[in-house]
Design a protein around this motif. Structure first.
Motif, PDB file in Angstrom:
ATOM      1  N   ASP A  29       1.360  14.259 -10.253  1.00  0.00           N
ATOM      2  CA  ASP A  29      -0.043  13.848 -10.419  1.00  0.00           C
ATOM      3  C   ASP A  29      -0.205  12.555 -11.210  1.00  0.00           C
ATOM      4  OD1 ASP A  29      -0.965  15.932  -8.920  1.00  0.00           O
ATOM      5  OD2 ASP A  29      -1.315  17.260 -10.643  1.00  0.00           O
ATOM      6  N   GLN A  30       0.597  12.405 -12.283  1.00  0.00           N
ATOM      7  CA  GLN A  30       0.389  11.211 -13.114  1.00  0.00           C
ATOM      8  C   GLN A  30       0.722   9.923 -12.351  1.00  0.00           C
ATOM      9  OE1 GLN A  30       2.982  13.279 -13.508  1.00  0.00           O
ATOM     10  NE2 GLN A  30       4.839  12.098 -13.949  1.00  0.00           N
ATOM     11  N   VAL A  31       1.680  10.018 -11.424  1.00  0.00           N
ATOM     12  CA  VAL A  31       2.046   8.834 -10.629  1.00  0.00           C
ATOM     13  C   VAL A  31       0.929   8.516  -9.634  1.00  0.00           C
ATOM     14  CG1 VAL A  31       3.736   7.856  -9.014  1.00  0.00           C
ATOM     15  CG2 VAL A  31       4.506   9.333 -10.899  1.00  0.00           C
ATOM     16  N   LYS A  32       0.429   9.564  -9.001  1.00  0.00           N
ATOM     17  CA  LYS A  32      -0.688   9.373  -8.067  1.00  0.00           C
ATOM     18  C   LYS A  32      -1.915   8.836  -8.777  1.00  0.00           C
ATOM     19  CE  LYS A  32      -0.381  13.470  -6.098  1.00  0.00           C
ATOM     20  NZ  LYS A  32      -0.262  14.632  -5.222  1.00  0.00           N
ATOM     21  N   ALA A  33      -2.231   9.429  -9.939  1.00  0.00           N
ATOM     22  CA  ALA A  33      -3.440   9.021 -10.670  1.00  0.00           C
ATOM     23  C   ALA A  33      -3.383   7.528 -10.997  1.00  0.00           C
ATOM     24  CB  ALA A  33      -3.581   9.853 -11.946  1.00  0.00           C
ATOM     25  N   LYS A  34      -2.215   7.080 -11.446  1.00  0.00           N
ATOM     26  CA  LYS A  34      -2.071   5.673 -11.809  1.00  0.00           C
ATOM     27  C   LYS A  34      -2.234   4.768 -10.563  1.00  0.00           C
ATOM     28  CE  LYS A  34       0.916   2.747 -14.673  1.00  0.00           C
ATOM     29  NZ  LYS A  34       1.704   1.886 -13.770  1.00  0.00           N
ATOM     30  N   ALA A  35      -1.602   5.180  -9.470  1.00  0.00           N
ATOM     31  CA  ALA A  35      -1.685   4.370  -8.242  1.00  0.00           C
ATOM     32  C   ALA A  35      -3.119   4.345  -7.703  1.00  0.00           C
ATOM     33  CB  ALA A  35      -0.728   4.926  -7.187  1.00  0.00           C
ATOM     34  N   GLU A  41      -8.224   5.625  -3.622  1.00  0.00           N
ATOM     35  CA  GLU A  41      -7.655   6.638  -2.721  1.00  0.00           C
ATOM     36  C   GLU A  41      -7.596   6.031  -1.325  1.00  0.00           C
ATOM     37  OE1 GLU A  41      -9.865  10.272  -3.176  1.00  0.00           O
ATOM     38  OE2 GLU A  41      -8.837  10.783  -5.039  1.00  0.00           O
ATOM     39  N   THR A  42      -6.703   5.082  -1.186  1.00  0.00           N
ATOM     40  CA  THR A  42      -6.588   4.304   0.053  1.00  0.00           C
ATOM     41  C   THR A  42      -5.155   4.395   0.555  1.00  0.00           C
ATOM     42  OG1 THR A  42      -5.930   2.363  -1.224  1.00  0.00           O
ATOM     43  CG2 THR A  42      -8.288   2.617  -0.784  1.00  0.00           C
ATOM     44  N   LEU A  43      -4.914   3.821   1.725  1.00  0.00           N
ATOM     45  CA  LEU A  43      -3.533   3.743   2.218  1.00  0.00           C
ATOM     46  C   LEU A  43      -2.679   2.934   1.243  1.00  0.00           C
ATOM     47  CD1 LEU A  43      -4.201   3.119   6.037  1.00  0.00           C
ATOM     48  CD2 LEU A  43      -3.560   5.279   4.938  1.00  0.00           C
ATOM     49  N   GLU A  44      -3.277   1.897   0.661  1.00  0.00           N
ATOM     50  CA  GLU A  44      -2.569   1.095  -0.341  1.00  0.00           C
ATOM     51  C   GLU A  44      -2.229   1.949  -1.562  1.00  0.00           C
ATOM     52  OE1 GLU A  44      -5.261   0.108   1.279  1.00  0.00           O
ATOM     53  OE2 GLU A  44      -4.528  -1.657   2.365  1.00  0.00           O
ATOM     54  N   GLY A  45      -3.164   2.785  -1.967  1.00  0.00           N
ATOM     55  CA  GLY A  45      -2.932   3.671  -3.109  1.00  0.00           C
ATOM     56  C   GLY A  45      -1.806   4.660  -2.834  1.00  0.00           C
ATOM     57  N   ALA A  46      -1.822   5.222  -1.631  1.00  0.00           N
ATOM     58  CA  ALA A  46      -0.756   6.160  -1.247  1.00  0.00           C
ATOM     59  C   ALA A  46       0.593   5.440  -1.237  1.00  0.00           C
ATOM     60  CB  ALA A  46      -1.052   6.753   0.127  1.00  0.00           C
ATOM     61  N   ALA A  47       0.601   4.231  -0.675  1.00  0.00           N
ATOM     62  CA  ALA A  47       1.852   3.467  -0.584  1.00  0.00           C
ATOM     63  C   ALA A  47       2.381   3.127  -1.977  1.00  0.00           C
ATOM     64  CB  ALA A  47       1.623   2.191   0.231  1.00  0.00           C
ATOM     65  N   GLU A  48       1.488   2.748  -2.865  1.00  0.00           N
ATOM     66  CA  GLU A  48       1.894   2.432  -4.237  1.00  0.00           C
ATOM     67  C   GLU A  48       2.463   3.675  -4.920  1.00  0.00           C
ATOM     68  OE1 GLU A  48       2.307  -0.243  -5.875  1.00  0.00           O
ATOM     69  OE2 GLU A  48       2.421   0.453  -7.955  1.00  0.00           O
ATOM     70  N   ALA A  49       1.834   4.815  -4.689  1.00  0.00           N
ATOM     71  CA  ALA A  49       2.304   6.063  -5.305  1.00  0.00           C
ATOM     72  C   ALA A  49       3.719   6.415  -4.822  1.00  0.00           C
ATOM     73  CB  ALA A  49       1.337   7.211  -4.986  1.00  0.00           C
ATOM     74  N   ILE A  50       3.952   6.315  -3.508  1.00  0.00           N
ATOM     75  CA  ILE A  50       5.285   6.708  -3.031  1.00  0.00           C
ATOM     76  C   ILE A  50       6.336   5.672  -3.438  1.00  0.00           C
ATOM     77  CG2 ILE A  50       4.430   8.221  -1.181  1.00  0.00           C
ATOM     78  CD1 ILE A  50       5.031   6.100   0.854  1.00  0.00           C
ATOM     79  N   TRP A  51       5.935   4.424  -3.524  1.00  0.00           N
ATOM     80  CA  TRP A  51       6.885   3.396  -3.988  1.00  0.00           C
ATOM     81  C   TRP A  51       7.290   3.648  -5.438  1.00  0.00           C
ATOM     82  CZ3 TRP A  51      10.551   0.169  -4.499  1.00  0.00           C
ATOM     83  CH2 TRP A  51      10.574  -0.794  -5.516  1.00  0.00           C
ATOM     84  N   GLN A  52       6.321   3.917  -6.310  1.00  0.00           N
ATOM     85  CA  GLN A  52       6.632   4.177  -7.723  1.00  0.00           C
ATOM     86  C   GLN A  52       7.490   5.438  -7.865  1.00  0.00           C
ATOM     87  OE1 GLN A  52       6.281   2.165 -10.137  1.00  0.00           O
ATOM     88  NE2 GLN A  52       4.834   0.679  -9.283  1.00  0.00           N
ATOM     89  N   PHE A  53       7.174   6.430  -7.044  1.00  0.00           N
ATOM     90  CA  PHE A  53       7.940   7.686  -7.030  1.00  0.00           C
ATOM     91  C   PHE A  53       9.402   7.396  -6.646  1.00  0.00           C
ATOM     92  CE2 PHE A  53       9.049  11.543  -4.360  1.00  0.00           C
ATOM     93  CZ  PHE A  53       9.115  12.464  -5.398  1.00  0.00           C
TER      94      PHE A  53
END
Lengths: 306, 306
Positions: A29-35, A41-53
């Motif tokens: 959650d903390q990674v998603k929240a930051k992204a 809550e966009t495709l860019e946000g999802a992409a940033e979250a999985i990249w950081q993960f």
């Protein structure tokens, strides 16, 4: 590239590959929240979250492992931003010295297969310039279309010193629907395995061919037969861990030199922090949980091989 | 979406689909020169050139045709910019009222197939929001992994009213290597065809199922058999024109209602201006050459069907 893969495996003493297949549900959650705070809550946000993960998992495991296998579907589902995260992941892992197996399962014919091949493991020409758009080291390929589909990939591999893993016997329950059908008393997957061995003959690295095969950990008896049919092909073995395979099931995928197979775990490693066994790390330290899971996986496979 | 495809075919009286498979060599020099002047000899320049090429062909043909089939490999070879041109092409064709068949030949298992399905014909969730990343109407899918690979696509089709064309017998010379192997005296492609019919039973539009099949124009005798095995499945028939198929070869891919098949031509249409027959248009008027080629293709197929 097969020589680099073998060298990396010998160096780490770990015939394993970490599958970077990030579902958004896997990301703490903390990674998603930051992204999402940065990109919405966009495709860019999802992409940033999985990249950081991914980045955290790679940072915490790269010294233990020879290779990673990002599954492109998990990125492609987030459209263009997702594919940009795929590319960033490929580049980052290569910087870290890892061999990158693009799990793309492409397969088409003639000029179309050429296009996939140059896009993923080769170079595409634009006027006088040329570019390596995705630039993975290996890719997975589907054989249903026959040699016309595979040869363009092989040609690019020869030119660029890259490699393939061709689907032979996949790990899923229904893989037998077509792959196990008997042709003159022999299952289709054996005939595909023979073709892989043939395709690979002309593509030797120092010890192994750079034309490999995919055979699921869930079918150890078939793996034993296929090992003999394709003695010089590396076998990429998915479905260790979450999908059911265990170290002891994997022995016969290897040759007597202790080489010849590389075992993939995806969920088992990247969602380790969600498992009871590694719960002590907490979601905050998900990268450390992945590292512990990698160490356990290496120990399990080493023990089985010794 | 199958209903829209059938309606478009009836309206245009043209059971054809134009394959938007732009190699950079296909693009006339003046289009490339303009794109390279704007973006350089870069992946962006290549993407701009193929997008402008597509746009002109669509503008000159959309009123004559029911559908287009962009081959994603031709875009993917130019990396992220190429895939942006793919998406732009999909969106533009849909604006023009065309049905868009994404020729992606994806195929994987479980959550991975789900990811491809939501990315291409469904919606992906990001937090509370959802997005349709590529949003084609139909996609092509590879069956080698069995039902586990196909069912996630079918589930998304049901939800989103989209459709599939599953590879059964591909048009290439070596397609028989695996697809023609005899299983209890019957070729593998027939067994795959039977599965397509089964998968499609539960997925009926008004007249046809939205689970279709791909059968190459180069194998008319096999098309005849497969037509009977899958009476309610639309058959996407590639390899008309440049790859060798002709109108008279195609009759048996159709049902007696004159429906049930849609014939693809790619090079034959999009590089028409390079062919002697349409040389009078010149590279400057390549879109008009494509329009003339579409008219000739419709006439050829209509004549064969009457």
């Amino acid at each position: 590239m097969i020589n680099k893969l073998v060298a990396n495996i010998k160096k780490t003493n770990a015939p394993i590959v970490v599958g970077l297949d990030p579902m958004l549900d896997y990301v703490p959650d903390q990674v998603k929240a930051k992204a999402f705070a940065e990109c919405g809550e966009t495709l860019e946000g999802a992409a940033e979250a999985i990249w950081q993960f991914n980045k955290e998992i790679v940072d915490k495991t790269y010294d233990l492992i020879p290779a990673v296998k990002p599954q492109i579907a998990m990125y492609e589902q987030f459209g263009i931003p997702g594919l940009m995260a795929f590319k960033k992941t490929v580049d980052y892992c290569k910087e870290k010295g890892l061999v990158v197996i693009g799990d793309i399962k492409r397969g088409d014919i003639g000029s179309t297969s050429v296009a996939y091949a140059v896009g993923h493991i080769g170079k595409v020409k634009v006027g006088e310039k040329s570019y390596a758009p995705f630039d993975e080291d290996f890719v997975t390929v589907n054989p249903y279309l026959g040699s016309d589909g595979i040869n363009p990939f092989i040609d690019v591999c020869k030119e660029e010193k890259k490699g393939l893993f061709i689907l032979v016997k996949t790990s899923n329950p229904s893989s037998g629907e077509f792959q196990d059908l008997l042709v003159d008393g022999r299952p289709l997957y054996e005939l595909v395995g023979e073709k892989v061995a043939q395709w690979g003959e002309d593509c030797m690295g120092d010890e192994y061919s750079y034309i490999g095969a995919v055979v699921g950990a869930t079918y150890p008896e078939m793996g034993k037969v296929l090992r003999k049919i394709m003695p010089k092909s590396y076998i990429l073995v998915p479905a260790y861990g979450a999908q059911g395979g265990r170290g002891k099931d994997l022995v016969h995928f290897f040759n007597e030199d202790g080489l010849g197979a590389i075992v993939n775990s995806s969920r088992g490693i990247i969602t380790a922090y969600k498992q009871e066994k590694y719960a002590r790390f907490g979601a905050e330290h998900f990268g450390d949980a992945s590292r512990a899971a990698v160490e356990d996986m290496i120990a399990d496979i080493s023990q089985a091989l010794n």
